[in-house]
Design a protein around this motif. Structure first.
Motif, mmCIF file in Angstrom:
data_model
loop_
_atom_site.group_PDB
_atom_site.id
_atom_site.type_symbol
_atom_site.label_atom_id
_atom_site.label_comp_id
_atom_site.label_asym_id
_atom_site.label_seq_id
_atom_site.Cartn_x
_atom_site.Cartn_y
_atom_site.Cartn_z
ATOM 1 N N ASN A 23 0.860 -1.173 0.000
ATOM 2 C CA ASN A 23 0.000 0.000 0.000
ATOM 3 C C ASN A 23 0.902 1.230 0.000
ATOM 4 O O ASN A 23 2.119 1.116 0.232
ATOM 5 C CB ASN A 23 -0.946 -0.010 1.206
ATOM 6 C CG ASN A 23 -0.194 -0.037 2.518
ATOM 7 O OD1 ASN A 23 0.413 0.953 2.920
ATOM 8 N ND2 ASN A 23 -0.218 -1.182 3.202
ATOM 9 N N PRO A 24 0.355 2.415 -0.268
ATOM 10 C CA PRO A 24 1.193 3.618 -0.349
ATOM 11 C C PRO A 24 2.037 3.871 0.889
ATOM 12 O O PRO A 24 3.118 4.446 0.805
ATOM 13 C CB PRO A 24 0.167 4.738 -0.559
ATOM 14 C CG PRO A 24 -0.988 4.067 -1.216
ATOM 15 C CD PRO A 24 -1.053 2.703 -0.609
ATOM 16 N N LYS A 49 -1.956 4.663 -5.459
ATOM 17 C CA LYS A 49 -2.780 3.979 -4.466
ATOM 18 C C LYS A 49 -3.825 3.022 -5.045
ATOM 19 O O LYS A 49 -4.435 2.249 -4.302
ATOM 20 C CB LYS A 49 -3.494 5.001 -3.587
ATOM 21 C CG LYS A 49 -4.388 5.976 -4.339
ATOM 22 C CD LYS A 49 -4.998 6.987 -3.380
ATOM 23 C CE LYS A 49 -5.901 7.982 -4.112
ATOM 24 N NZ LYS A 49 -5.145 8.854 -5.034
ATOM 25 N N SER A 52 -3.570 -0.981 -4.169
ATOM 26 C CA SER A 52 -3.339 -1.376 -2.783
ATOM 27 C C SER A 52 -3.849 -2.779 -2.468
ATOM 28 O O SER A 52 -4.859 -3.238 -3.021
ATOM 29 C CB SER A 52 -4.022 -0.378 -1.835
ATOM 30 O OG SER A 52 -3.438 0.898 -1.954
#
Length: 438
Positions: A23-24, A49, A52
């Motif tokens: 994920n970011p 994003k 994710s």
């Protein structure tokens, strides 16, 4: 995520692409390091994003399409605020490096790389050659064949058993084809840099992250590392990364044998724990794989029918330039890291009956060029071709030796705030000071 974004006066956009199960937030340390070095007035930071979590199961091309869309949307957003981006850099971590390479091809085909100057393309621990272990015989079938079917479409592509768009070739081979939009886009970047872990990367081993035919780090007792001045004990000198270490002769003494026994006894609890928990973990991993593959197939269907928020017809252009997470993740990594690499044998008679004439000749050539002190790994013909093609565009390659943790894949980018990952800050410091062009 903090440290991302920028002001309208920034003319340089840097895009961060996370890896499998990621994920970011995994890119937080990279974003913070970038921002500490370059102000909001100079650099605009975007952490992708749309891929994710389990969305990374859906295939490299769908991930690349999502990232390309995010970049287009961000460029439009900045423009609508009065900004003007003239330079573009992309950073990919793990699987994110492959997703980024696919997105680069789309950006090239759509003409976006003609509107901005491509500056830096960087990957950290990205499996450019896939995650297929150099294995032969039944080991190959256990890991490379069965393992490829546990991560949905991304798994098939990472193990290079997919047939991408009915080309008869795996996606990674297309990504590295000199005549593809992907290689044409990659060539436009002013600088291409990669960082590869020498040891303890349980997700992506050195040969694939370093785009190499050999692995001099399989037996660290036989080598002496040579570090870049100022980045000692972490970043190896690319011109002379290691020197052969002369083994100390003589038979083992009683003391050395006793020390070996003590070391073994110290590891005994770990062995017992693994014997108990690995079967449970494998069961959970396989069950989760079934669930995630089912969910992924549904997302893929929505994506392909245009019901996932992306007009796919805008991203399905010709590929050719001439036509223009917790336990589950741990189990996968443990299985991957348990594989021992094989090497090409001097004989051509190795049961390669399924190969065509060109592939057979390629393997024969690689066998002849294999050096006894650095034997060529038992890669596939397509992987050897990938190495040749990728090397032709020019990479600045840095090998990283992480010591403090037994899993360097996360440490190389300081994936979380942990003192154990402190060596990753040295890697990021080298990248920003020596490699990243603003």
């Amino acid at each position: 995520m903090e440290s991302t974004g920028g002001s309208v006066s920034a003319d340089h956009l840097c895009v961060l692409v996370h890896g499998l199960w990621g994920n970011p937030n995994h890119m937080k340390s990279i974003a913070k390091a970038l921002r500490a070095t370059h102000s909001e007035d100079k650099l605009y930071i975007l952490a992708a994003k749309r891929n994710s979590g389990s969305f990374t199961y859906d295939g490299i091309e769908r991930g690349g399409e999502r990232v390309c869309l995010e970049i287009e949307e961000e460029l439009e957003l900045i423009k609508s605020k009065g900004g003007n981006i003239t330079k573009l850099s992309i950073v990919g971590y793990s699987l994110g490096g492959l997703v980024a390479r696919y997105a680069v091809g789309l950006l090239y085909a759509k003409g976006i790389l003609d509107q901005v100057e491509p500056v830096n393309f960087t990957t950290f621990a990205s499996p450019h050659l896939g995650v297929r272990s150099p294995l032969r015989g039944w080991y190959n079938h256990i890991w490379n064949v069965l393992g490829a079917r546990t991560l949905s479409m991304s798994g098939r592509q990472l193990f290079t058993i997919d047939d991408f768009r009915e080309t008869g070739r795996p996606l990674l081979a297309i990504l590295a084809d000199p005549e593809s939009i992907f290689m044409s886009g990659l060539k436009k970047f002013k600088r291409r840099t990669l960082y590869a872990n020498a040891v303890n990367d349980r997700s992506a081993v050195y040969y694939t992250t370093g785009i190499a035919k050999t692995d001099p780090y399989t037996d660290t007792s036989k080598i002496k590392p040579n570090y870049i001045k100022g980045y000692e004990d972490v970043v190896l000198d690319p011109a002379n990364p290691v020197s052969p270490l002369v083994p100390k002769g003589g038979p083992k003494t009683f003391g050395s044998v006793a020390n070996d026994s003590v070391a073994y006894l110290k590891q005994a609890p770990l062995v017992v724990a693994l014997a108990i928990f690995i079967p449970v973990g494998i069961a959970a991993f396989l069950l989760n794989s079934v669930v995630q593959t089912f969910r992924s197939s549904r997302r893929i269907q929505l994506h392909e029918t245009g019901l996932a928020g992306i007009e796919i017809e805008k991203y399905r252009m010709s590929l050719w330039i001439k036509d223009i997470r917790g336990t589950v993740e741990d189990v996968y990594e443990n299985l991957n890291s348990s594989q021992k690499q094989s090497y090409l044998a001097p004989s051509d008679d190795e049961g390669d009956d399924a190969l065509d004439e060109e592939e057979t000749e390629l393997l024969a050539l690689e066998r002849r060029q294999s050096h006894p002190y650095a034997p060529t790994l038992a890669l596939t013909p397509s992987q050897f071709s990938m190495i040749s093609a990728l090397d032709s565009v020019g990479w600045r390659k840095y090998t990283v030796w992480i010591h403090k943790v037994r899993h360097s894949h996360a440490a190389i980018i300081v994936r979380s705030d942990s003192a154990r990952f402190s060596e990753g800050h040295i890697v990021l410091g080298h990248w920003l000071k020596e490699e990243f062009l603003i």
